[in-house]
Design a protein around this motif. Structure first.
Motif, PDB file in Angstrom:
ATOM      1  N   ALA A   1      33.833  45.621  22.724  1.00 49.51           N
ATOM      2  CA  ALA A   1      33.053  46.694  23.347  1.00 49.51           C
ATOM      3  C   ALA A   1      33.840  47.992  23.483  1.00 49.51           C
ATOM      4  N   GLY A   2      35.113  47.975  23.080  1.00 44.86           N
ATOM      5  CA  GLY A   2      35.918  49.181  23.179  1.00 44.86           C
ATOM      6  C   GLY A   2      36.395  49.506  24.584  1.00 44.86           C
ATOM      7  N   ILE A   3      36.536  48.476  25.428  1.00 44.09           N
ATOM      8  CA  ILE A   3      36.997  48.672  26.800  1.00 44.09           C
ATOM      9  C   ILE A   3      38.506  48.461  26.845  1.00 44.09           C
ATOM     10  N   PRO A   4      39.282  49.441  27.321  1.00 47.45           N
ATOM     11  CA  PRO A   4      40.736  49.239  27.420  1.00 47.45           C
ATOM     12  C   PRO A   4      41.078  48.129  28.417  1.00 47.45           C
ATOM     13  N   VAL A   5      42.039  47.314  28.057  1.00 51.47           N
ATOM     14  CA  VAL A   5      42.529  46.252  28.930  1.00 51.47           C
ATOM     15  C   VAL A   5      43.969  46.560  29.304  1.00 51.47           C
ATOM     16  N   GLN A   6      44.262  46.565  30.594  1.00 56.18           N
ATOM     17  CA  GLN A   6      45.623  46.776  31.078  1.00 56.18           C
ATOM     18  C   GLN A   6      46.160  45.471  31.626  1.00 56.18           C
ATOM     19  N   ALA A   7      47.191  44.950  31.011  1.00 51.77           N
ATOM     20  CA  ALA A   7      47.783  43.678  31.431  1.00 51.77           C
ATOM     21  C   ALA A   7      48.602  43.882  32.696  1.00 51.77           C
ATOM     22  N   CYS A   8      48.525  42.885  33.568  1.00 55.19           N
ATOM     23  CA  CYS A   8      49.291  42.895  34.807  1.00 55.19           C
ATOM     24  C   CYS A   8      49.821  41.483  35.015  1.00 55.19           C
ATOM     25  N   ALA A   9      51.134  41.331  35.057  1.00 54.19           N
ATOM     26  CA  ALA A   9      51.719  39.997  35.173  1.00 54.19           C
ATOM     27  C   ALA A   9      51.477  39.370  36.532  1.00 54.19           C
ATOM     28  N   ALA A  10      51.142  40.173  37.523  1.00 54.68           N
ATOM     29  CA  ALA A  10      50.911  39.650  38.870  1.00 54.68           C
ATOM     30  C   ALA A  10      49.718  38.706  38.868  1.00 54.68           C
ATOM     31  N   GLY A  11      49.797  37.679  39.700  1.00 48.53           N
ATOM     32  CA  GLY A  11      48.696  36.738  39.817  1.00 48.53           C
ATOM     33  C   GLY A  11      47.768  37.064  40.968  1.00 48.53           C
ATOM     34  N   SER A  12      48.141  38.054  41.774  1.00 51.92           N
ATOM     35  CA  SER A  12      47.358  38.416  42.951  1.00 51.92           C
ATOM     36  C   SER A  12      47.287  39.926  43.077  1.00 51.92           C
ATOM     37  N   VAL A  13      46.174  40.414  43.587  1.00 47.79           N
ATOM     38  CA  VAL A  13      45.998  41.838  43.834  1.00 47.79           C
ATOM     39  C   VAL A  13      46.976  42.354  44.869  1.00 47.79           C
ATOM     40  N   ASN A  14      47.524  41.474  45.687  1.00 49.80           N
ATOM     41  CA  ASN A  14      48.428  41.890  46.754  1.00 49.80           C
ATOM     42  C   ASN A  14      49.866  42.113  46.287  1.00 49.80           C
ATOM     43  N   GLU A  15      50.174  41.718  45.061  1.00 48.79           N
ATOM     44  CA  GLU A  15      51.535  41.878  44.563  1.00 48.79           C
ATOM     45  C   GLU A  15      51.813  43.324  44.170  1.00 48.79           C
ATOM     46  N   GLU A  16      53.076  43.701  44.219  1.00 47.02           N
ATOM     47  CA  GLU A  16      53.485  45.095  44.052  1.00 47.02           C
ATOM     48  C   GLU A  16      53.006  45.693  42.728  1.00 47.02           C
ATOM     49  N   GLU A  17      53.103  44.921  41.642  1.00 47.35           N
ATOM     50  CA  GLU A  17      52.707  45.463  40.342  1.00 47.35           C
ATOM     51  C   GLU A  17      51.223  45.803  40.322  1.00 47.35           C
ATOM     52  N   ALA A  18      50.397  44.899  40.841  1.00 48.58           N
ATOM     53  CA  ALA A  18      48.958  45.151  40.865  1.00 48.58           C
ATOM     54  C   ALA A  18      48.618  46.350  41.742  1.00 48.58           C
ATOM     55  N   VAL A  19      49.256  46.437  42.892  1.00 46.03           N
ATOM     56  CA  VAL A  19      49.008  47.559  43.802  1.00 46.03           C
ATOM     57  C   VAL A  19      49.374  48.878  43.134  1.00 46.03           C
ATOM     58  N   GLY A  20      50.492  48.896  42.419  1.00 46.46           N
ATOM     59  CA  GLY A  20      50.907  50.120  41.741  1.00 46.46           C
ATOM     60  C   GLY A  20      49.910  50.559  40.680  1.00 46.46           C
ATOM     61  N   ILE A  21      49.398  49.605  39.925  1.00 47.74           N
ATOM     62  CA  ILE A  21      48.413  49.928  38.884  1.00 47.74           C
ATOM     63  C   ILE A  21      47.142  50.499  39.508  1.00 47.74           C
TER      64      ILE A  21
END
Length: 241
Positions: free
Chosen positions: A72-92
């Motif tokens: 569908a042409g939707i960009p996907v951004q990978a995040c190694a975090a397994g939870s929204v509460n982790e620092e990487e996910a929060v930063g994204i």
């Protein structure tokens, strides 16, 4: 149609696959999908026959989230975090600053108060008719109680399933033999999500239809396997009537 400011935060689950497949089928595309963790490809058995039931788009677990987005042409951004509460996910999420975040994290995870305070609404689709069915595995409790399965779209707040109601509806009981956890439950959640996203694309905002009173309603806990089995057996009993 790609909807500006709409982001899907997706754990690699049946629910997330149902969400993105239903949105793509309806032509309502988030501008980005943030994929938590890793998803196998293919993640599960493909549905080679029925893809719809009673107007519902049934998820095809043979198609990964990345594959659906790629088509569908939707960009996907990978995040190694397994939870929204982790620092990487929060930063994204802080960097993206969406107008609306569709939240489809792993089951049982609670979004922290600090994350909910990032400054944008977390749209969550709960498998239960609120406020009557708060908590976990409420679909099975509805079946046991003889009620129609319900789904409610809410904006998450700091307590469980008490946020502003955006939309809700009930659905026919699933047919005997349909996989409730992997097919039916994700499909009815995705169906209401499509309605909410379509309304958001027209109005430019999420508009609550009801503010919940946390003191009013019933909360349920993870269902015991025996009760779950009885809920499934109730479908056979209903079909025989």
């Amino acid at each position: 149609m790609m909807i500006d400011g709409l982001v899907l935060l997706a754990a690699p689950t049946a629910r997330s696959r149902a969400y993105i497949q239903a949105l793509v089928a309806a032509g309502l595309l988030p501008e980005r999908v943030v994929l938590l963790g890793e998803e196998s490809d293919p993640p599960g058995p493909a549905l080679h026959a029925v893809r719809q039931w009673q107007g519902l788009v049934l998820p095809d677990h043979g198609e990964s989230i990345a594959a659906t987005c790629g088509g569908a042409g939707i960009p996907v951004q990978a995040c190694a975090a397994g939870s929204v509460n982790e620092e990487e996910a929060v930063g994204i999420l802080r960097a993206l600053a969406p107008r609306v975040l569709i939240y489809s994290g792993a089951g049982g995870q609670i979004v922290s108060a600090s994350v909910l305070g990032l400054g944008f609404p977390f749209l969550h689709v709960h498998s239960g008719y609120l406020p009557d069915y708060r908590g976990s595995t409420t679909l099975y409790y509805a079946l046991l109680n003889g009620d129609a399965p319900g789904v409610t779209a809410i904006v998450l707040d700091r307590t469980i399933d008490t946020g502003p109601v955006i939309a809700r509806r009930t659905y026919p009981r699933p047919p005997q033999g349909m996989d409730i956890d992997q097919v039916f439950d994700p499909a009815i959640r995705a169906d209401l999500l499509v309605q909410v996203v379509a309304d958001f694309s027209r109005r430019g905002a999420l508009e609550p239809i009801e503010m919940q009173d946390p003191a009013v309603g019933v909360s349920y806990y993870v269902i015991h396997p025996v009760l779950k089995h009885l809920g499934i057996l109730s479908l056979a009993s209903a079909s025989e009537q």
